[in-house]
Design a protein around this motif. Sequence first.
Motif, PDB file in Angstrom:
ATOM      1  N   ALA A 161       0.824  -1.219   0.000  1.00 16.83           N
ATOM      2  CA  ALA A 161       0.000   0.000   0.000  1.00 16.83           C
ATOM      3  C   ALA A 161       0.857   1.268   0.000  1.00 16.83           C
ATOM      4  CB  ALA A 161      -0.931  -0.006   1.217  1.00 16.83           C
ATOM      5  N   LEU A 162       2.015   1.183   0.635  1.00 19.55           N
ATOM      6  CA  LEU A 162       2.900   2.349   0.728  1.00 19.55           C
ATOM      7  C   LEU A 162       3.828   2.464  -0.481  1.00 19.55           C
ATOM      8  CD1 LEU A 162       3.863   1.931   4.502  1.00 19.55           C
ATOM      9  CD2 LEU A 162       2.402   3.739   3.545  1.00 19.55           C
ATOM     10  N   ASN A 163       3.748   1.473  -1.382  1.00 19.21           N
ATOM     11  CA  ASN A 163       4.546   1.481  -2.617  1.00 19.21           C
ATOM     12  C   ASN A 163       6.050   1.500  -2.325  1.00 19.21           C
ATOM     13  OD1 ASN A 163       4.656   1.382  -5.388  1.00 19.21           O
ATOM     14  ND2 ASN A 163       4.631   3.619  -5.636  1.00 19.21           N
ATOM     15  N   LEU A 164       6.480   0.694  -1.364  1.00 18.39           N
ATOM     16  CA  LEU A 164       7.887   0.729  -0.925  1.00 18.39           C
ATOM     17  C   LEU A 164       8.750  -0.364  -1.550  1.00 18.39           C
ATOM     18  CD1 LEU A 164       7.488   1.426   2.908  1.00 18.39           C
ATOM     19  CD2 LEU A 164       8.158   3.039   1.114  1.00 18.39           C
ATOM     20  N   LYS A 165       8.144  -1.291  -2.284  1.00 19.77           N
ATOM     21  CA  LYS A 165       8.924  -2.452  -2.728  1.00 19.77           C
ATOM     22  C   LYS A 165      10.043  -2.067  -3.699  1.00 19.77           C
ATOM     23  CE  LYS A 165       5.581  -6.027  -1.666  1.00 19.77           C
ATOM     24  NZ  LYS A 165       4.603  -7.010  -2.110  1.00 19.77           N
ATOM     25  N   GLY A 166       9.805  -1.091  -4.545  1.00 19.26           N
ATOM     26  CA  GLY A 166      10.801  -0.722  -5.556  1.00 19.26           C
ATOM     27  C   GLY A 166      12.094  -0.217  -4.962  1.00 19.26           C
ATOM     28  N   ASN A 167      12.020   0.768  -4.094  1.00 17.14           N
ATOM     29  CA  ASN A 167      13.237   1.393  -3.564  1.00 17.14           C
ATOM     30  C   ASN A 167      13.673   0.830  -2.220  1.00 17.14           C
ATOM     31  OD1 ASN A 167      13.716   3.174  -5.701  1.00 17.14           O
ATOM     32  ND2 ASN A 167      12.167   4.590  -4.938  1.00 17.14           N
ATOM     33  N   GLY A 168      12.871  -0.040  -1.637  1.00 14.77           N
ATOM     34  CA  GLY A 168      13.278  -0.699  -0.399  1.00 14.77           C
ATOM     35  C   GLY A 168      12.831   0.029   0.857  1.00 14.77           C
ATOM     36  N   TYR A 169      13.121  -0.615   1.959  1.00  9.34           N
ATOM     37  CA  TYR A 169      12.626  -0.137   3.259  1.00  9.34           C
ATOM     38  C   TYR A 169      13.381  -0.899   4.346  1.00  9.34           C
ATOM     39  CZ  TYR A 169      10.178  -4.493   2.480  1.00  9.34           C
ATOM     40  OH  TYR A 169       9.906  -5.793   2.193  1.00  9.34           O
ATOM     41  N   ARG A 170      13.123  -0.542   5.595  1.00 11.66           N
ATOM     42  CA  ARG A 170      13.704  -1.279   6.731  1.00 11.66           C
ATOM     43  C   ARG A 170      12.597  -1.647   7.703  1.00 11.66           C
ATOM     44  NH1 ARG A 170      18.592   1.635   9.099  1.00 11.66           N
ATOM     45  NH2 ARG A 170      19.447   0.851   7.156  1.00 11.66           N
ATOM     46  N   LEU A 171      12.656  -2.882   8.206  1.00  9.76           N
ATOM     47  CA  LEU A 171      11.739  -3.331   9.255  1.00  9.76           C
ATOM     48  C   LEU A 171      12.509  -3.386  10.562  1.00  9.76           C
ATOM     49  CD1 LEU A 171      10.040  -6.347   7.426  1.00  9.76           C
ATOM     50  CD2 LEU A 171       9.216  -3.988   7.576  1.00  9.76           C
ATOM     51  N   ILE A 172      11.941  -2.803  11.616  1.00  5.05           N
ATOM     52  CA  ILE A 172      12.590  -2.828  12.934  1.00  5.05           C
ATOM     53  C   ILE A 172      11.566  -3.233  13.986  1.00  5.05           C
ATOM     54  CG2 ILE A 172      13.717  -1.459  14.742  1.00  5.05           C
ATOM     55  CD1 ILE A 172      14.833   0.378  12.614  1.00  5.05           C
ATOM     56  N   MET A 173      11.981  -4.172  14.853  1.00  2.00           N
ATOM     57  CA  MET A 173      11.104  -4.577  15.953  1.00  2.00           C
ATOM     58  C   MET A 173      11.914  -4.411  17.241  1.00  2.00           C
ATOM     59  SD  MET A 173       9.017  -8.164  16.060  1.00  2.00           S
ATOM     60  CE  MET A 173       7.887  -8.067  14.695  1.00  2.00           C
ATOM     61  N   ASN A 174      11.836  -3.255  17.853  1.00  3.05           N
ATOM     62  CA  ASN A 174      12.550  -3.022  19.105  1.00  3.05           C
ATOM     63  C   ASN A 174      11.936  -3.881  20.208  1.00  3.05           C
ATOM     64  OD1 ASN A 174      14.198  -1.015  17.958  1.00  3.05           O
ATOM     65  ND2 ASN A 174      12.628   0.539  18.286  1.00  3.05           N
ATOM     66  N   THR A 175      12.791  -4.482  21.018  1.00  2.00           N
ATOM     67  CA  THR A 175      12.290  -5.382  22.062  1.00  2.00           C
ATOM     68  C   THR A 175      13.024  -5.155  23.377  1.00  2.00           C
ATOM     69  OG1 THR A 175      11.760  -7.043  20.388  1.00  2.00           O
ATOM     70  CG2 THR A 175      11.888  -7.809  22.650  1.00  2.00           C
ATOM     71  N   GLY A 176      12.267  -4.896  24.422  1.00  2.00           N
ATOM     72  CA  GLY A 176      12.820  -4.814  25.772  1.00  2.00           C
ATOM     73  C   GLY A 176      13.701  -3.599  26.004  1.00  2.00           C
ATOM     74  N   THR A 177      14.426  -3.642  27.108  1.00  2.00           N
ATOM     75  CA  THR A 177      15.222  -2.493  27.560  1.00  2.00           C
ATOM     76  C   THR A 177      16.376  -2.192  26.608  1.00  2.00           C
ATOM     77  OG1 THR A 177      14.671  -3.133  29.818  1.00  2.00           O
ATOM     78  CG2 THR A 177      16.454  -1.554  29.558  1.00  2.00           C
ATOM     79  N   ASN A 178      17.166  -3.212  26.298  1.00  2.00           N
ATOM     80  CA  ASN A 178      18.310  -2.974  25.416  1.00  2.00           C
ATOM     81  C   ASN A 178      17.865  -2.599  24.005  1.00  2.00           C
ATOM     82  OD1 ASN A 178      20.051  -3.448  27.465  1.00  2.00           O
ATOM     83  ND2 ASN A 178      20.896  -5.359  26.680  1.00  2.00           N
ATOM     84  N   GLY A 179      16.702  -3.102  23.616  1.00  2.00           N
ATOM     85  CA  GLY A 179      16.159  -2.769  22.292  1.00  2.00           C
ATOM     86  C   GLY A 179      15.450  -1.428  22.259  1.00  2.00           C
ATOM     87  N   ARG A 180      15.359  -0.761  23.442  1.00  2.00           N
ATOM     88  CA  ARG A 180      14.732   0.571  23.571  1.00  2.00           C
ATOM     89  C   ARG A 180      13.267   0.567  23.121  1.00  2.00           C
ATOM     90  NH1 ARG A 180      18.270   5.247  23.990  1.00  2.00           N
ATOM     91  NH2 ARG A 180      20.279   4.472  24.639  1.00  2.00           N
ATOM     92  N   GLN A 181      12.547  -0.505  23.483  1.00  2.00           N
ATOM     93  CA  GLN A 181      11.115  -0.548  23.171  1.00  2.00           C
ATOM     94  C   GLN A 181      10.372   0.393  24.107  1.00  2.00           C
ATOM     95  OE1 GLN A 181       9.387  -4.453  23.608  1.00  2.00           O
ATOM     96  NE2 GLN A 181       7.370  -3.804  22.907  1.00  2.00           N
ATOM     97  N   GLU A 182       9.624   1.344  23.517  1.00  2.00           N
ATOM     98  CA  GLU A 182       8.893   2.310  24.331  1.00  2.00           C
ATOM     99  C   GLU A 182       7.449   1.883  24.558  1.00  2.00           C
ATOM    100  OE1 GLU A 182       9.272   6.050  22.315  1.00  2.00           O
ATOM    101  OE2 GLU A 182      11.450   6.058  22.552  1.00  2.00           O
ATOM    102  N   VAL A 183       6.814   1.382  23.516  1.00  2.00           N
ATOM    103  CA  VAL A 183       5.403   0.991  23.622  1.00  2.00           C
ATOM    104  C   VAL A 183       5.335  -0.521  23.802  1.00  2.00           C
ATOM    105  CG1 VAL A 183       3.172   0.965  22.468  1.00  2.00           C
ATOM    106  CG2 VAL A 183       4.684   2.949  22.194  1.00  2.00           C
ATOM    107  N   GLN A 184       4.646  -0.936  24.851  1.00  2.86           N
ATOM    108  CA  GLN A 184       4.654  -2.359  25.240  1.00  2.86           C
ATOM    109  C   GLN A 184       3.512  -3.143  24.588  1.00  2.86           C
ATOM    110  OE1 GLN A 184       7.422  -3.366  26.950  1.00  2.86           O
ATOM    111  NE2 GLN A 184       7.981  -1.214  26.695  1.00  2.86           N
ATOM    112  N   HIS A 185       3.351  -2.930  23.299  1.00  4.67           N
ATOM    113  CA  HIS A 185       2.470  -3.764  22.452  1.00  4.67           C
ATOM    114  C   HIS A 185       3.303  -4.017  21.201  1.00  4.67           C
ATOM    115  CE1 HIS A 185      -1.584  -4.992  20.741  1.00  4.67           C
ATOM    116  NE2 HIS A 185      -0.825  -4.916  19.658  1.00  4.67           N
ATOM    117  N   LEU A 186       3.477  -5.281  20.842  1.00  8.44           N
ATOM    118  CA  LEU A 186       4.331  -5.605  19.695  1.00  8.44           C
ATOM    119  C   LEU A 186       4.041  -4.703  18.499  1.00  8.44           C
ATOM    120  CD1 LEU A 186       6.285  -7.457  18.079  1.00  8.44           C
ATOM    121  CD2 LEU A 186       4.283  -8.809  17.488  1.00  8.44           C
TER     122      LEU A 186
END
Length: 119
Positions: free
Chosen positions: A77-102
Amino acid sequence: MYDTNNIFAKILRGEVPCKKVVQGDYFLSFHDINPKTNVHVQVIPTGPYINAHDFIQKASQDEQIGFWQGVNETITALNLKGNGYRLIMNTGTNGRQEVQHLHIHILGGNDIGPMVVKK
Ligand code: 5GP
């Protein structure tokens, strides 16, 4: 323990507004309130999962497949496949997760630089 008052739970319940991208039975995607790149979107499961390992261990197959289908639908939907993108899943304290819903960050729309700054 999952906190039902986290901000993404409130977005899922419609108590806090969001700029929606796509919605399905098992996921919701919406624009980040403080975008770090030209395109910065969150994809979240509709179920009450705190982080990556909580989701992997507890979510049903339908929920897991539905979530990743949501990631794919959102990237399309965001039309990102052509030029690429990054997926990030921050987890826990060291991962600096701020919102505690995946959530998985989809970042794109410009060259977003190196993955992590080396210490
Ligand atoms: P984390 O650090 O937990 O991986 O990322 C949390 C993300 O949620 C941040 O990028 C932050 O800008 C975003 N965020 C926090 N509160 C809200 C909100 O109320 N609405 C939206 N759309 N994004 C939010």
